[in-house]
Design an enzyme around this catalytic site. Structure first.
Site, PDB file in Angstrom:
ATOM      1  N   SER A  41       0.834  -1.196   0.000  1.00  0.00           N
ATOM      2  CA  SER A  41       0.000   0.000   0.000  1.00  0.00           C
ATOM      3  C   SER A  41       0.874   1.254   0.000  1.00  0.00           C
ATOM      4  CB  SER A  41      -0.962  -0.055   1.193  1.00  0.00           C
ATOM      5  OG  SER A  41      -2.040   0.830   1.032  1.00  0.00           O
ATOM      6  N   HIS A  63      -7.393  -6.175   0.327  1.00  0.00           N
ATOM      7  CA  HIS A  63      -6.221  -5.307   0.333  1.00  0.00           C
ATOM      8  C   HIS A  63      -5.090  -5.836   1.217  1.00  0.00           C
ATOM      9  CE1 HIS A  63      -3.942  -1.669  -0.166  1.00  0.00           C
ATOM     10  NE2 HIS A  63      -4.057  -1.311   1.103  1.00  0.00           N
TER      11      HIS A  63
END
Length: 254
Positions: free
Chosen positions: A85, A235
């Site tokens: 991320s 994610h």
């Protein structure tokens, strides 16, 4: 800047960078698994996170500079760089600022593009916790639950909570700076260039962070790249599917 880190294993050097609101502690267990494959793993706290210093700025060029300084301080020769991320954006920015200073790149569930601000509710929830009068983590969790419904996400966020030397709860996060720079954290890379080093983009099947329409941009900026989609993961690929994550990582590196 002296970044805090935890190191395990011996072998080829690898530096791992966490995402927004995270820290190197999130990578402790999986770092040991990776190290067993023949790697010297350095899990690092980025600025304004974990036990690393707080700073008034928080941008990808600065984060890349921090990483470069860390690599020099540790005397690492062309390490493998892994970032999830926000950490993925950092290692991509590093690759563009410091060519030929790493061997391979692994970018986990983030694309080289801008993202709209979508953490406002989390920041509001963290700010709503009255640190000076807070009595327990359970009390903090109850307050945060009004802003974030998923228990595992709250647990992840509340790992940033600790008691200082006075016994008062405090954040390891530099929350004011993160809030002030939240739009910058979502921005695109600065001065992009073509990166020819071998690169793996790993994405979660259920995540919307790396879309099919991002693939042409990835291929243009990282022509020597592959994309691996981890089935069943969103994610948080490394946390949700750790075995598949390690397998994908090791297959790419070997």
């Amino acid at each position: 800047m002296q970044l805090f880190f935890r190191q395990v294993g011996t072998g080829r050097p690898m530096v791992i960078l966490h995402g927004l609101f995270g820290s190197c502690d999130n990578w402790l267990t999986i770092s040991k698994v990776i190290a067993d494959q023949g790697f010297s793993v350095y899990a690092v706290d980025q600025r304004n996170h974990g036990r690393s210093p707080h700073a008034p700025t928080h941008s990808y060029p600065k984060l890349a500079d921090d990483l470069h300084e860390f690599i020099q301080q540790q005397g690492l020769e062309k390490p493998i760089l892994v970032g999830h991320s926000m950490g993925g954006k950092t290692v991509m920015q590093y690759a563009m600022q410091y060519p030929d200073a790493f061997s391979q790149l692994v970018v986990v569930d983030i694309a080289p593009r801008s993202y709209p601000v979508h953490h406002a509710e989390i920041i509001a929830g963290l700010k709503a916790i009255p640190l000076a009068s807070l009595q327990s983590r359970n009390e903090a969790d109850a307050i945060l639950s009004q802003y974030e419904s998923i228990p595992s996400v709250r647990q992840f966020l509340l790992k940033n909570l600790y008691r200082n030397d006075d016994g008062v709860f405090a954040w390891r996060l530099n929350l004011p700076v993160i809030e002030a720079n939240i739009e910058i954290i979502g921005q695109d890379l600065i001065n992009p260039r073509i990166v020819t080093e071998p690169t793996l983009f790993m994405r979660g099947e259920k995540s919307g962070y790396v879309r099919d329409k991002d693939l042409p941009t990835i291929q243009h900026l990282f022509p020597n790249s592959t994309v691996d989609t981890i089935e069943g993961a969103s994610h948080w690929v490394q946390a949700e599917k750790p075995e598949a994550f390690v397998q994908s990582l090791v297959n790419f590196l070997q």
